[in-house]
Design an enzyme around this catalytic site. Sequence first.
Site, PDB file in Angstrom:
ATOM      1  N   LYS A 155     -81.744  36.014  11.940  1.00 13.74           N
ATOM      2  CA  LYS A 155     -82.170  34.735  12.498  1.00 13.74           C
ATOM      3  C   LYS A 155     -83.672  34.581  12.281  1.00 13.74           C
ATOM      4  O   LYS A 155     -84.479  35.204  12.962  1.00 13.74           O
ATOM      5  CB  LYS A 155     -81.866  34.635  13.996  1.00 13.74           C
ATOM      6  CG  LYS A 155     -81.877  33.163  14.404  1.00 13.74           C
ATOM      7  CD  LYS A 155     -82.374  32.903  15.787  1.00 13.74           C
ATOM      8  CE  LYS A 155     -83.846  33.024  15.957  1.00 13.74           C
ATOM      9  NZ  LYS A 155     -84.664  32.032  15.208  1.00 13.74           N
ATOM     10  N   GLY A 204     -92.099  39.323  16.803  1.00  9.60           N
ATOM     11  CA  GLY A 204     -92.567  38.026  17.294  1.00  9.60           C
ATOM     12  C   GLY A 204     -93.549  38.231  18.426  1.00  9.60           C
ATOM     13  O   GLY A 204     -94.218  39.272  18.501  1.00  9.60           O
ATOM     14  N   VAL A 208     -91.604  36.945  24.149  1.00 11.42           N
ATOM     15  CA  VAL A 208     -90.217  36.861  23.690  1.00 11.42           C
ATOM     16  C   VAL A 208     -89.677  38.262  23.381  1.00 11.42           C
ATOM     17  O   VAL A 208     -88.516  38.578  23.669  1.00 11.42           O
ATOM     18  CB  VAL A 208     -90.098  35.931  22.461  1.00 11.42           C
ATOM     19  CG1 VAL A 208     -88.664  35.904  21.944  1.00 11.42           C
ATOM     20  CG2 VAL A 208     -90.545  34.521  22.821  1.00 11.42           C
ATOM     21  N   GLY A 209     -90.516  39.113  22.828  1.00  8.41           N
ATOM     22  CA  GLY A 209     -90.082  40.473  22.494  1.00  8.41           C
ATOM     23  C   GLY A 209     -89.587  41.226  23.712  1.00  8.41           C
ATOM     24  O   GLY A 209     -88.582  41.952  23.651  1.00  8.41           O
ATOM     25  N   GLU A 226     -91.414  44.474  17.653  1.00 11.28           N
ATOM     26  CA  GLU A 226     -92.816  44.521  17.193  1.00 11.28           C
ATOM     27  C   GLU A 226     -93.464  43.214  17.589  1.00 11.28           C
ATOM     28  O   GLU A 226     -92.956  42.145  17.260  1.00 11.28           O
ATOM     29  CB  GLU A 226     -92.880  44.691  15.670  1.00 11.28           C
ATOM     30  CG  GLU A 226     -92.513  46.065  15.191  1.00 11.28           C
ATOM     31  CD  GLU A 226     -93.351  47.161  15.806  1.00 11.28           C
ATOM     32  OE1 GLU A 226     -94.507  46.897  16.181  1.00 11.28           O
ATOM     33  OE2 GLU A 226     -92.845  48.274  15.961  1.00 11.28           O
ATOM     34  N   CYS A 260    -100.359  39.485  12.897  1.00 12.01           N
ATOM     35  CA  CYS A 260    -100.349  40.297  14.119  1.00 12.01           C
ATOM     36  C   CYS A 260    -101.468  41.322  14.082  1.00 12.01           C
ATOM     37  O   CYS A 260    -101.937  41.774  15.121  1.00 12.01           O
ATOM     38  CB  CYS A 260     -98.998  40.994  14.275  1.00 12.01           C
ATOM     39  SG  CYS A 260     -98.542  41.955  12.828  1.00 12.01           S
ATOM     40  N   GLU A 359    -103.694  37.112  22.958  1.00 16.12           N
ATOM     41  CA  GLU A 359    -103.612  36.803  21.530  1.00 16.12           C
ATOM     42  C   GLU A 359    -103.737  35.283  21.358  1.00 16.12           C
ATOM     43  O   GLU A 359    -102.923  34.533  21.895  1.00 16.12           O
ATOM     44  CB  GLU A 359    -102.258  37.289  21.001  1.00 16.12           C
ATOM     45  CG  GLU A 359    -102.124  37.175  19.506  1.00 16.12           C
ATOM     46  CD  GLU A 359    -100.730  37.582  19.018  1.00 16.12           C
ATOM     47  OE1 GLU A 359     -99.732  37.093  19.571  1.00 16.12           O
ATOM     48  OE2 GLU A 359    -100.659  38.374  18.064  1.00 16.12           O
TER      49      GLU A 359
HETATM   50  P1  NAD Z   1     -91.908  33.961  18.649  1.00 18.13           P
HETATM   51  O1  NAD Z   1     -91.877  35.064  19.639  1.00 18.13           O
HETATM   52  O2  NAD Z   1     -92.107  32.583  19.126  1.00 18.13           O
HETATM   53  O3  NAD Z   1     -90.523  33.944  17.829  1.00 18.13           O
HETATM   54  C1  NAD Z   1     -90.046  35.091  17.139  1.00 18.13           C
HETATM   55  C2  NAD Z   1     -88.558  34.920  16.894  1.00 18.13           C
HETATM   56  O4  NAD Z   1     -87.848  34.988  18.144  1.00 18.13           O
HETATM   57  C3  NAD Z   1     -88.162  33.581  16.286  1.00 18.13           C
HETATM   58  O5  NAD Z   1     -87.125  33.789  15.354  1.00 18.13           O
HETATM   59  C4  NAD Z   1     -87.670  32.774  17.477  1.00 18.13           C
HETATM   60  O6  NAD Z   1     -86.796  31.726  17.138  1.00 18.13           O
HETATM   61  C5  NAD Z   1     -86.963  33.865  18.262  1.00 18.13           C
HETATM   62  N1  NAD Z   1     -86.799  33.602  19.698  1.00 18.13           N
HETATM   63  C6  NAD Z   1     -87.489  32.748  20.484  1.00 18.13           C
HETATM   64  N2  NAD Z   1     -87.066  32.841  21.764  1.00 18.13           N
HETATM   65  C7  NAD Z   1     -86.094  33.791  21.785  1.00 18.13           C
HETATM   66  C8  NAD Z   1     -85.278  34.348  22.812  1.00 18.13           C
HETATM   67  N3  NAD Z   1     -85.386  33.980  24.083  1.00 18.13           N
HETATM   68  N4  NAD Z   1     -84.391  35.318  22.485  1.00 18.13           N
HETATM   69  C9  NAD Z   1     -84.278  35.747  21.206  1.00 18.13           C
HETATM   70  N5  NAD Z   1     -85.024  35.237  20.183  1.00 18.13           N
HETATM   71  C10 NAD Z   1     -85.919  34.277  20.473  1.00 18.13           C
HETATM   72  O7  NAD Z   1     -93.010  34.360  17.553  1.00 18.13           O
HETATM   73  P2  NAD Z   1     -93.543  33.515  16.305  1.00 18.13           P
HETATM   74  O8  NAD Z   1     -94.392  32.383  16.806  1.00 18.13           O
HETATM   75  O9  NAD Z   1     -92.445  33.201  15.358  1.00 18.13           O
HETATM   76  O10 NAD Z   1     -94.477  34.586  15.589  1.00 18.13           O
HETATM   77  C11 NAD Z   1     -95.789  34.861  15.970  1.00 18.13           C
HETATM   78  C12 NAD Z   1     -95.864  36.121  16.825  1.00 18.13           C
HETATM   79  O11 NAD Z   1     -95.288  37.215  16.112  1.00 18.13           O
HETATM   80  C13 NAD Z   1     -97.280  36.553  17.153  1.00 18.13           C
HETATM   81  O12 NAD Z   1     -97.331  36.968  18.491  1.00 18.13           O
HETATM   82  C14 NAD Z   1     -97.511  37.740  16.227  1.00 18.13           C
HETATM   83  O13 NAD Z   1     -98.470  38.664  16.677  1.00 18.13           O
HETATM   84  C15 NAD Z   1     -96.149  38.345  16.171  1.00 18.13           C
HETATM   85  N6  NAD Z   1     -95.980  39.178  14.988  1.00 18.13           N
HETATM   86  C16 NAD Z   1     -95.903  40.529  15.152  1.00 18.13           C
HETATM   87  C17 NAD Z   1     -95.776  41.356  14.031  1.00 18.13           C
HETATM   88  C18 NAD Z   1     -95.660  42.851  14.164  1.00 18.13           C
HETATM   89  O14 NAD Z   1     -95.116  43.466  13.271  1.00 18.13           O
HETATM   90  N7  NAD Z   1     -96.137  43.445  15.239  1.00 18.13           N
HETATM   91  C19 NAD Z   1     -95.723  40.789  12.759  1.00 18.13           C
HETATM   92  C20 NAD Z   1     -95.807  39.401  12.643  1.00 18.13           C
HETATM   93  C21 NAD Z   1     -95.930  38.604  13.753  1.00 18.13           C
END
Ligand code: NAD
Length: 461
Positions: A155, A204, A208-209, A226, A260, A359
């Site tokens: 997804k 993400g 949310v994580g 992550e 990130c 962040e």
């Molecule tokens: P996000 O948390 O908004 O979304 C990440 C994913 O989770 C998306 O696919 C989203 O649709 C899904 N999602 C949203 N709500 C959910 C729920 N309740 N249950 C399950 N899935 C859900 O993040 P984003 O805006 O897409 O990405 C940016 C973030 O990602 C930043 O915080 C960045 O630091 C982080 N990031 C971390 C790494 C790493 O490896 N540590 C790498 C890249 C980005």
Amino acid sequence: MLDSRSPAHPGQVLATFPEQQADEVAHVVAAARHAAIGWAAAPALVRSQALHAAADALQDAAVELTEVGIAEVGKPRAEMGAELARGVAILRYYAQAALDPDGDTLPSADGQSLLMSRRRPLGVAGCITPWNFPVAIPLWKAAPALAYGNAVVWKPAPAATAIARRLADLLAATLPEGVLSLITGDAAAGQALIATADAISFTGSAAVGRLAAVAAASRGIPVQAEMGGQNPAVILPDADLEHCAQAIAQAAMGYAGQKCTATSRVIVVGGAAAAAASAEALVAAVAKLPVGDPALPGTVVGPVISEAARQRVLAATAEASAGSGRILTDADPVDAEGFYVRPVLVAGVEPSARIAQEEIFGPFAVILAARDDDDALRIANGVPYGLAASVFTTDLDRVLRFAAQLDAGLVRVNGPTTGVDFYAPFGGFKGSSIGPREQGKAARDFYTVTQTTTFSAGRPG
Ligand code: NAD
């Protein structure tokens, strides 16, 4: 229906897609679970060849996908091209890893039997990904999952759905039906995947994580998450200012700070004069970064992903000015229709300020003065995150101390916080990560479970 729009040209819709509901997701996962049986039983060489074929297909489509990525997530051309090359390399790496030994033999208790521990796949790996690395992150999850015999249901983030569809089509064409499937949507589709998959690999935001990890843990399935960072770069008094200013400017502002691992705090040791000299060098380095259309070859800072992201940067800037902060960079609006915001460097805020703790995920960084090395370490580690950190010095004793005491999963000495080697373990400390590491050999630990088997003689004597 949801849509994905170009951040550089928000009127341009790149994908329109449904938020898939729980019953549809359950159907896709059930089909994947069925396909996983045959895939797990296939010879490792077959899985290896499929991943090599996927690498070839991605290589052939790299130019096309680079254009889709530039348009959909606003990643500057040079970085998007490099990400496609990395995607191909990731596929080739795991194509080879599929042929690695899949277990160990151990001495048996009776000296006669054969005691063996062997890796087995988990079943259906649910991969939930962000928009900012729309090729590399999905591949560094899906490729090891597939190499070790799992099916994948992926997804992607809504804002990266067009490129996800193209990438999923390329991969699926090299695999048996149902072994790799894409589902679309946002939170509801993600939750539905967590409710049905056999393991969850999430990347993400921290908020949310954590939700994803709790939901997966409540089902008792393996989960890795992550998440974000608030990454420090420490400048020690002997550092070559020009070298580190260039590296830090790129790490903080490249791709509009939407990594990130982006540098968000620059910590300068040596008092007010040292902080002023570093600030001057950083301002000069940031001013040289071309801001604008990500499709142009020289662009380093493109748009941020959405109007909400732009407002987050503007709000952080206003918060700095309203407090003790001084904005050091030029704040002129960018004369273009997209979600542009110029890079912002701030001095004079406290390490405890919200904008130095959370962040912001945009081209925004604060410069913090530290009295000495102890103070620098205290400030560097004084945030809820621990993803990446860098330190600039040629003093070996200090290098050793910082490398040992920085709370970060990724430490760079005299290099930028950004950049990830896909063949090395990757993940953070504290609020940046939950669960086992991703990438390299570490990926196998997540996507497999060990089974210990003893073979004894069927007839005594
Ligand atoms: P996000 O948390 O908004 O979304 C990440 C994913 O989770 C998306 O696919 C989203 O649709 C899904 N999602 C949203 N709500 C959910 C729920 N309740 N249950 C399950 N899935 C859900 O993040 P984003 O805006 O897409 O990405 C940016 C973030 O990602 C930043 O915080 C960045 O630091 C982080 N990031 C971390 C790494 C790493 O490896 N540590 C790498 C890249 C980005």
